[in-house]
Design an enzyme around this catalytic site. Structure first.
Site, mmCIF file in Angstrom:
data_model
loop_
_atom_site.group_PDB
_atom_site.id
_atom_site.type_symbol
_atom_site.label_atom_id
_atom_site.label_comp_id
_atom_site.label_asym_id
_atom_site.label_seq_id
_atom_site.Cartn_x
_atom_site.Cartn_y
_atom_site.Cartn_z
ATOM 1 C CG ASP A 1 -2.008 -0.955 1.220
ATOM 2 O OD1 ASP A 1 -2.088 -1.749 0.271
ATOM 3 O OD2 ASP A 1 -2.827 -0.926 2.161
ATOM 4 C CG HIS B 1 2.153 -0.023 4.684
ATOM 5 N ND1 HIS B 1 1.841 -1.025 5.576
ATOM 6 C CD2 HIS B 1 1.018 0.690 4.469
ATOM 7 C CE1 HIS B 1 0.552 -0.916 5.891
ATOM 8 N NE2 HIS B 1 0.035 0.112 5.245
HETATM 9 ZN ZN ZN Z 1 -2.418 3.214 3.063
#
Ligand code: ZN
Length: 213
Positions: free
Chosen positions: A36, A183
């Site tokens: 992400d 992430h």
């Molecule tokens: Zn995010």
């Protein structure tokens, strides 16, 4: 040692929001890696290099702002056969944003993807936060839209993240169809860097394959 992460999605959440995707339980031997917040000019190419080394595919939930800033990396993600999803334009929090602005953030990001020749039906809300009213609005934008949450939050953003524990947690708890969140941002990179290859090696050794959603 505080063992906060990795963390499974609480079992009751899918009962509250049943129209969202948390895992793909009929996936046989497949695991879905998701990254992400990118693309990021240095971190995403590093992730792509690792994925290429193992010949595996993954999923990137990108913000519109980063898609706009780094279009060449978006192209590279697609060229290497990975999947891209929408993560709003500026990483907005659904609990603190009007429906109108939130929907605009999704549409604007979708427009950028389409301009780049990418059509994606995948959406992941920043912080995993949504509301029942907003879910309805997002789904009415496009009937095909798939709101993708996760089954295991790796916690690479947390100071309580311990790489060895994360690997041993996965080897004990992983199951086919799990969706893992990592992430693709500067804050998480020191931890992601330590753990991505060991995670891939551990899961490959257990006979899993990696796939796009
Ligand atoms: Zn995010």
């Amino acid at each position: 040692m505080l063992k906060l992460y990795p963390a499974k999605m609480p079992f009751f959440v899918p009962f509250i929001f049943p129209s969202l995707t948390y895992a793909k339980p009929d996936s046989n031997t497949k695991i879905y890696l998701t990254f992400d917040d990118g693309p990021h000019p240095e971190i995403t190419p590093w992730i792509l290099m690792v994925l290429k080394k193992y010949h595996i595919k993954a999923n990137f939930f990108c913000t519109g702002a980063n898609i706009q800033a780094y279009p060449h990396i978006v192209k590279e993600i697609i060229a290497q056969g990975h999947q891209i999803g929408n993560h709003t334009f500026s990483h907005v929090d659904a609990w603190r944003t009007s429906h109108k602005k939130y929907i605009h953030e999704i549409s604007e990001t979708d427009r950028l993807l389409q301009t780049a020749g990418i059509s994606s039906k995948l959406f992941r809300p920043p912080y995993g936060r949504l509301t029942p009213g907003l879910i309805k609005k997002i789904q009415s934008l496009n009937k095909e839209i798939e709101i993708v949450m996760w089954s295991i939050l790796m916690g690479d953003f947390s100071r309580f993240f311990v790489p060895d524990y994360a690997i041993s947690y996965l080897s004990h708890h992983i199951k086919a169809g799990d969706i893992l969140v990592f992430h693709d941002n500067a804050h998480s990179f020191p931890r992601l860097k330590q753990v991505l290859e060991p995670v891939i090696n551990t899961l490959l050794a257990k006979g899993y394959q990696f796939a796009t959603l």
